[in-house]
Design a protein around this motif. Structure first.
Motif: not given
Length: 157
Positions: A121-127
């Motif tokens: 799985n991939d998890v994406y973060y906006e910072l």
């Protein structure tokens, strides 16, 4: 003569554009490093404490907008005695995280930090970042681009 002057100007402008592009690359690389470092620290803290931080580790790294959405979730639970969250640990995309799994961190072309987990799985973060610190503005939950912040704001009203 005019052609020579125009050619010389074009060359000078071309070199200036290349130099300007090179000057933009360094701050961009620094921002990418800051973003990856922030997410890597967040994961390491979660691994060290096996998800038992209070408040949860994501809340500790969240910017004010994400914190407000997460607070809304807590207030909803206090009122309704039922949950409106997504039902799993978003950092690990799992209800029962394997804290020992390998992770790889990268930055996407959209500037999101991608965490590739060993389970596939991939998890994406906006910072959101300033000169000194980055904070998590949102977690993208799936390939369709579902926003954790938007989910909480919609589901926890």
């Amino acid at each position: 003569m005019q052609k020579m002057i125009l050619l010389a100007l074009a060359l000078i402008m071309g070199f200036s554009a290349i130099k300007a592009t090179a000057n933009l690359t360094q701050p961009l690389q620094t921002a990418f490093v800051m973003k990856i470092d922030t997410i890597a620290k967040m994961y390491q803290q979660d691994v060290n404490n096996e998800g038992m931080d209070n408040p949860v580790v994501l809340l500790q790294y969240a910017n004010p907008d994400l914190k407000a959405a997460m607070q809304r979730e807590q207030e909803y639970f206090a009122r309704k005695q039922t949950s409106c969250h997504v039902g799993y640990d978003v950092l690990w995309n799992s209800q029962d995280p394997d804290y020992t799994q390998d992770k790889q961190f990268s930055v996407t072309t959209r500037g999101l930090v991608q965490v590739s987990l060993a389970q596939g799985n991939d998890v994406y973060y906006e910072l959101s970042c300033d000169a000194a610190v980055c904070q998590v503005a949102d977690v993208i939950l799936d390939e369709a681009g579902t926003s954790l912040r938007a989910h909480l704001l919609k589901s926890c009203s």
